[in-house]
Design an enzyme around this catalytic site. Sequence first.
Site, mmCIF file in Angstrom:
data_model
loop_
_atom_site.group_PDB
_atom_site.id
_atom_site.type_symbol
_atom_site.label_atom_id
_atom_site.label_comp_id
_atom_site.label_asym_id
_atom_site.label_seq_id
_atom_site.Cartn_x
_atom_site.Cartn_y
_atom_site.Cartn_z
ATOM 1 N N LYS A 66 47.711 -69.985 33.304
ATOM 2 C CA LYS A 66 48.393 -69.234 34.371
ATOM 3 C C LYS A 66 49.847 -68.876 34.038
ATOM 4 O O LYS A 66 50.334 -67.824 34.452
ATOM 5 C CB LYS A 66 48.337 -70.015 35.689
ATOM 6 C CG LYS A 66 46.980 -69.949 36.376
ATOM 7 C CD LYS A 66 47.031 -70.707 37.685
ATOM 8 C CE LYS A 66 45.891 -70.296 38.599
ATOM 9 N NZ LYS A 66 45.994 -70.915 39.928
ATOM 10 N N ASP A 102 47.276 -66.428 45.027
ATOM 11 C CA ASP A 102 47.073 -67.757 45.623
ATOM 12 C C ASP A 102 47.885 -67.937 46.906
ATOM 13 O O ASP A 102 47.386 -68.467 47.903
ATOM 14 C CB ASP A 102 47.472 -68.855 44.625
ATOM 15 C CG ASP A 102 46.401 -69.102 43.575
ATOM 16 O OD1 ASP A 102 45.214 -68.835 43.845
ATOM 17 O OD2 ASP A 102 46.743 -69.565 42.473
#
Length: 278
Positions: A66, A102
Amino acid sequence: MSAVYGIFGWPVAHSRSPAMHNAAFRALAIDAVYVPFAVPPAQLPGAIEAVRALGVAGLNVTLPHKSAVMPLLDELAPAARAIAAVNTIVRKGERLIGDNTDAEGLARSLLEAGVDLQGLEAVVLGAGGAARAATFGLAAGGAKRITVAARRRAAAEALAAELAPHCPGAELAACDFGAPLERACAGCGLLVQATSATLGESAAARAFADALPLHSLPRSAVVCDLVYKPLQTALLARASERGLRTVDGLGMLLHQGALAFEHWTGQRPPIGVMRAAL
Ligand code: NDP
């Protein structure tokens, strides 16, 4: 020719994203396929080059890539810059744009559960990637004060200090577990558990939940656990026993995926189909 989407992770076999996105493509009759790609860390730069060369239409990125993927992309959306992590790559012509869904995924999941973030005081447990996304998501959703609590106070302080410039409307504070956490809980309307401590059904997960000061939360407070394996974590079980409202981690997983789908296809995601596939 079918468009190709996918997820980069290492490992990646456990990911539920292929089931969720392939079901969504089928439901909307979009000619596309979503594939899990197991990418070893050393191969990430080559894998991103392959995305460019092969014309992969869009990607999700999961652990451990990520952050590492960020310098390999052409542009970062504000959420990805603030959270310092990319979970979604959108292709615009030849350019690869890194985004992070997210944070908004969590905000949407809470909204769906009837939690109004506007003016809310919240506590976020943890100082890793999920806590960072949660803190940014709550602030962007309108929370007025967020206390980040971690077992290492320095980690909580660093997270709050790094995010503060990206969260102008919210006051960010930091503390460790123990008395300061108890005081923060006393005034808060939402507790978000963003550590990995409640993963699984272990005695350690139960001990972690038992040690949290749920007794000091107001009766109207909501407890959300980002961990979704198990769905009913030891923390959510304890919160329910105390009569507190709970939100599990599946909603965040669903909505981060739904937002990615929307960014890639420009179409309204079939939420019910995606939830059922999860
Ligand atoms: P990280 O490894 O980045 O961070 C884990 C955090 O948990 C660290 O702050 C760590 O503290 C803390 N921690 C671990 N064990 C304990 C413990 N026993 N007591 C106190 N703190 C502890 O993980 P992520 O932030 O990426 O993910 C955390 C969890 O969130 C994952 O397990 C995952 O299940 C869930 N998640 C859910 C998502 C969803 O869509 N619902 C999305 C992303 C994550 P320290 O640094 O001191 O070790």
